[in-house]
Design an enzyme around this catalytic site. Structure first.
Site, PDB file in Angstrom:
ATOM      1  N   TYR A 141     -12.425   2.218   1.680  1.00 52.82           N
ATOM      2  CA  TYR A 141     -13.203   3.295   1.060  1.00 52.82           C
ATOM      3  C   TYR A 141     -14.698   3.029   1.132  1.00 52.82           C
ATOM      4  O   TYR A 141     -15.498   3.962   1.080  1.00 52.82           O
ATOM      5  CB  TYR A 141     -12.805   3.457  -0.414  1.00 52.82           C
ATOM      6  N   LYS A 192      -0.182  -5.355   4.003  1.00 49.70           N
ATOM      7  CA  LYS A 192       0.352  -5.106   5.353  1.00 49.70           C
ATOM      8  C   LYS A 192      -0.006  -6.340   6.168  1.00 49.70           C
ATOM      9  O   LYS A 192      -0.658  -6.273   7.218  1.00 49.70           O
ATOM     10  CB  LYS A 192      -0.264  -3.805   5.908  1.00 49.70           C
ATOM     11  N   ASP A 224       4.757  -0.252   3.619  1.00 47.32           N
ATOM     12  CA  ASP A 224       5.728   0.768   4.041  1.00 47.32           C
ATOM     13  C   ASP A 224       7.039   0.583   3.272  1.00 47.32           C
ATOM     14  O   ASP A 224       7.626   1.547   2.768  1.00 47.32           O
ATOM     15  CB  ASP A 224       5.945   0.744   5.570  1.00 47.32           C
ATOM     16  N   ASP A 248      -4.133   4.207  -3.688  1.00 38.80           N
ATOM     17  CA  ASP A 248      -4.325   5.661  -3.755  1.00 38.80           C
ATOM     18  C   ASP A 248      -3.011   6.362  -3.401  1.00 38.80           C
ATOM     19  O   ASP A 248      -2.540   7.254  -4.109  1.00 38.80           O
ATOM     20  CB  ASP A 248      -5.436   6.073  -2.779  1.00 38.80           C
ATOM     21  N   ASP A 252       0.144   8.177  -6.098  1.00 34.69           N
ATOM     22  CA  ASP A 252       0.629   9.570  -6.065  1.00 34.69           C
ATOM     23  C   ASP A 252       2.145   9.589  -5.953  1.00 34.69           C
ATOM     24  O   ASP A 252       2.827  10.404  -6.575  1.00 34.69           O
ATOM     25  CB  ASP A 252       0.047  10.336  -4.862  1.00 34.69           C
TER      26      ASP A 252
HETATM   27  C1  IPM Z   1      -7.842   9.378  -6.653  1.00 39.49           C
HETATM   28  C2  IPM Z   1      -8.372  10.447  -5.737  1.00 39.49           C
HETATM   29  C3  IPM Z   1      -9.696   9.989  -5.149  1.00 39.49           C
HETATM   30  C4  IPM Z   1      -9.436   8.720  -4.368  1.00 39.49           C
HETATM   31  C5  IPM Z   1     -10.419  11.040  -4.303  1.00 39.49           C
HETATM   32  C6  IPM Z   1     -10.644  12.333  -5.048  1.00 39.49           C
HETATM   33  C7  IPM Z   1     -11.716  10.526  -3.748  1.00 39.49           C
HETATM   34  O1  IPM Z   1      -7.432  10.749  -4.770  1.00 39.49           O
HETATM   35  O2  IPM Z   1      -8.541   9.036  -7.630  1.00 39.49           O
HETATM   36  O3  IPM Z   1      -6.731   8.901  -6.418  1.00 39.49           O
HETATM   37  O4  IPM Z   1      -9.025   8.782  -3.200  1.00 39.49           O
HETATM   38  O5  IPM Z   1      -9.636   7.654  -4.925  1.00 39.49           O
HETATM   39 MG    MG Z   2      -5.524   9.787  -5.036  1.00 41.31          MG
END
Ligand code: IPM
Ligand code: MG
Length: 359
Positions: A141, A192, A224, A248, A252
């Site tokens: 990042y 990884k 993975d 990240d 999710d």
């Molecule tokens: C998160 C989001 C952010 C990230 C984006 C909005 C930049 O997806 O906080 O998980 O990738 O960190």
């Molecule tokens: Mg995110």
């Protein structure tokens, strides 16, 4: 002494959900003795609209002067064509980096009331309680060089750089081991290392650190496989520690195990536990302004703020219990609604949490 909390609603559904979380803080101030002063600031597209950049100087100044930051979400289609440094997401990355919030805690807890909202079978997810510790201020990042360049033959090439210094790995590692110590004492480091040298170093540092935490059981997993295991048998995990980008993605994935990404809070901490608190979901431009967004992730982020930055664990428990109560009452925003529950909007959900706090 009064705690200063900077509130940054941001874009999309941000103002709606943060409005409900601010009501919760206000209720704790009025009725439960929380010493808190709220200030407002602009970030993301809202910052760009007002001050020409996604992290206005004034916002950063206020953030540095506060004990904690409560953030909604940033981003929206309106800003997608801006130059990259001006995009809302850059404001979020900049504040994380400027405040040195390297440690991102993302719990994924399944509320028993929501077991049927998960896409997975109830027996796979019931009782789920895992915590992802994501490195937040390094890795791909932030690595340089980055950009899009034109090669000699005229073809364009995009490039980013994945880098971690040992000291960066060590500090996120220590946070993860210490966090695991307070839980079930099992830490899985995700990398990884079979392909990427950076994460070979990551694995080596984690292994070295484990000597200082003999009470914590350390394991390693390739990313993975970790993604697959999260969906196959998520309860095998207690704490996961991983890099910025893997965290990240996996967070999710873990969120969806719990039924809705609208339920999950997060804390981003610096080395002194000053923190920024935000739901892990985004700005959801598709439902912004409709009053249907789920404010519970943001309200639960207030809970994490009380615990980690404001040193009010009893109030944190009150907030979490209030959220449990509204779920028990059968109230559901559309993202977690099922046929046997009552559909409510953002404000009604926030009001119900405040009422539960009062009772
Ligand atoms: C998160 C989001 C952010 C990230 C984006 C909005 C930049 O997806 O906080 O998980 O990738 O960190
Ligand atoms: Mg995110």
């Amino acid at each position: 002494m009064s705690n200063k909390v900077l509130v940054l609603p941001g874009d999309g559904i941000g103002p709606e959900i943060v409005g409900e979380a601010a009501k919760v803080l206000e209720c704790l101030r009025q009725e439960h003795g929380l010493q808190v002063e709220l200030e407002q600031g602009l970030i993301g597209g809202a910052g760009y609209d007002a001050a020409g950049k996604p992290l206005p100087d004034e916002t950063l100044r206020l953030a540095k002067a506060s004990d904690a930051v409560l953030l909604g979400a940033v981003g929206g289609p309106k800003y997608d064509t801006l130059d990259r440094p001006l995009r809302p997401e850059r404001g979020l990355l900049a504040i994380r980096s400027e405040l040195e919030l390297f440690g991102n805690l993302r719990p994924a807890i399944l509320y028993p009331q929501l077991a049927s909202a998960s896409a997975l079978k109830p027996e796979v997810v019931s009782g789920l309680n895992i915590l992802i510790v994501r490195e937040l201020t390094g890795g791909i990042y932030f690595g340089e060089p980055r950009g899009i360049r034109t090669l000699e033959n005229g073809e364009r090439q995009g490039y980013n750089t994945l880098v971690y210094r040992e000291s960066e790995i060590e500090r996120i590692g220590r946070l993860a081991f210490e966090t695991a110590r307070k839980r079930d004492k099992r830490l899985c480091s995700v990398d990884k290392a079979n392909v990427l040298e950076v994460t070979e170093l990551w694995r080596e540092v984690m292994t070295r650190l484990s000597a200082d935490y003999p009470d914590v059981e350390l394991s390693h997993m390739y990313v993975d496989n970790a993604a697959m295991q999260l969906v196959r048998a998520p309860k095998q995990f207690d704490v996961i520690v991983t890099t910025n980008m893997f965290g990240d993605i996996l967070s999710d994935c873990a969120a969806m195990l719990t039924g809705s990404i609208g339920m999950l809070p997060s804390a981003s901490l610096d080395k002194n536990s000053r923190g920024m608190y935000e739901p892990i979901h985004g700005s959801a431009p598709d439902i912004a302004g409709q009053g249907v967004a789920n404010p519970l992730a943001t309200i639960l982020s207030v809970g994490m703020m009380l615990r980690y930055s404001l040193n009010e664990p009893a109030l944190a428990e009150k907030v979490e219990a209030a959220v449990g109560q509204v779920l028990d009452q059968g109230l559901r925003t559309p993202d977690i609604h099922t046929s046997d529950t009552r559909k409510v909007g953002t404000v009604a959900m926030g009001d119900a949490v405040v009422a539960a706090l009062r009772s």
